[in-house]
Design an enzyme around this catalytic site. Structure first.
Site, short mmCIF file in Angstrom:
data_model
loop_
_atom_site.label_atom_id
_atom_site.label_comp_id
_atom_site.label_asym_id
_atom_site.label_seq_id
_atom_site.Cartn_x
_atom_site.Cartn_y
_atom_site.Cartn_z
N CYS A 1 3.27 -10.27 11.89
CA CYS A 1 2.16 -9.96 10.79
C CYS A 1 2.86 -9.63 9.66
CB CYS A 1 0.99 -9.21 11.29
SG CYS A 1 1.45 -7.44 11.76
N ASP B 1 -7.16 -9.78 8.95
CA ASP B 1 -6.41 -8.50 8.98
C ASP B 1 -7.10 -7.29 8.87
OD1 ASP B 1 -4.53 -6.43 8.12
OD2 ASP B 1 -3.53 -7.79 6.69
N ASN C 1 3.20 -5.08 10.28
CA ASN C 1 3.80 -4.57 11.59
C ASN C 1 3.13 -3.21 11.83
OD1 ASN C 1 6.72 -3.60 13.35
ND2 ASN C 1 4.90 -4.86 14.29
N CYS D 1 -0.85 -3.04 12.32
CA CYS D 1 -1.85 -3.41 12.76
C CYS D 1 -1.97 -4.36 13.94
CB CYS D 1 -3.03 -3.74 11.55
SG CYS D 1 -3.61 -2.52 10.69
N ARG D 2 -1.90 -5.94 13.41
CA ARG D 2 -2.10 -7.00 14.38
C ARG D 2 -0.78 -7.03 15.57
NH1 ARG D 2 -3.10 -11.15 9.51
NH2 ARG D 2 -1.51 -9.60 8.84
N SER D 3 0.42 -6.99 14.79
CA SER D 3 1.30 -7.41 15.72
C SER D 3 1.85 -6.33 16.66
CB SER D 3 2.72 -7.95 14.92
OG SER D 3 3.48 -7.13 13.93
P1 4NP Z 1 -0.88 -5.89 9.66
O1 4NP Z 1 -1.76 -5.28 8.46
O2 4NP Z 1 0.00 -7.21 8.63
O3 4NP Z 1 -1.86 -6.44 10.60
O4 4NP Z 1 0.02 -4.76 10.01
C1 4NP Z 1 -1.71 -4.85 7.13
C2 4NP Z 1 -0.96 -3.69 6.96
C3 4NP Z 1 -0.53 -3.10 5.98
C4 4NP Z 1 -0.80 -3.70 4.78
C5 4NP Z 1 -1.44 -5.04 4.77
C6 4NP Z 1 -1.69 -5.55 6.09
N1 4NP Z 1 -0.63 -3.39 3.47
O5 4NP Z 1 -0.67 -3.80 2.50
O6 4NP Z 1 0.10 -2.33 3.45
#
Ligand code: 4NP
Length: 152
Positions: free
Chosen positions: A9, A124, A12, A14-16
């Protein structure tokens, strides 16, 4: 050698990591021998634990994300992994830009393994706060990916 699957994702956190933990749990239940990892395209959270909200939802469903730390996807992963499974189309684009010449990893969209879901991308939850819905999608796609690996 068991197949190696990398979930990707943006951050790294939340989703992955959720996909890694859920897929690890469900693959073990299914008796599937597979090597599992996850990473982000951004590197923004390198070394961080998964998001607290993801860890709490995971715990309530019987998964443990607490051993995971955020890492960034790298070019070498295209040699080392059989499958690179992305949460959304921007992850696919950013991942493919790292592919070295001649590296064979297949890059897939995770929800291609959940064809009955109306969505094609895992939203997300970092911004949308919809962790329960994201976990439902990830559990469904994990079951589909397990079935796909069992049939190859
Ligand atoms: P992920 O979510 O891609 O599912 O881990 C996010 C985590 C952090 C951020 C964006 C998306 N960020 O902007 O810091």
């Amino acid at each position: 050698m068991p197949p190696k699957v990398m979930f990707v994702c943006l951050g790294n956190i939340c989703r992955s990591p959720t996909a890694e933990g859920v897929f690890r749990g469900l693959a073990a239940q299914a008796g599937l021998d597979v090597v599992i990892d996850s990473s982000g395209t951004s590197g923004w959270h390198n070394g961080d634990l998964p998001d607290k909200r993801a860890m709490a939802e995971a715990k309530s469903r019987g998964y443990d994300l607490s051993m995971q730390r955020s890492t960034q996807l790298k070019s070498q992963d295209f040699y080392d992994f059989y499958l690179i499974v992305c949460m959304d189309n921007s992850n696919i684009e950013n991942s493919e830009s790292l592919r070295p010449d001649g590296a064979n990893a297949q890059v897939k969209l995770f929800l291609d393994y959940a064809p009955n879901q109306p969505l094609r991308e895992v939203p997300d939850p970092y911004y949308e706060h919809n962790f329960e819905a994201v976990f439902d999608l990830i559990e469904d796609a994990s079951r589909g990916l397990i079935a796909s690996l069992q049939s190859t």
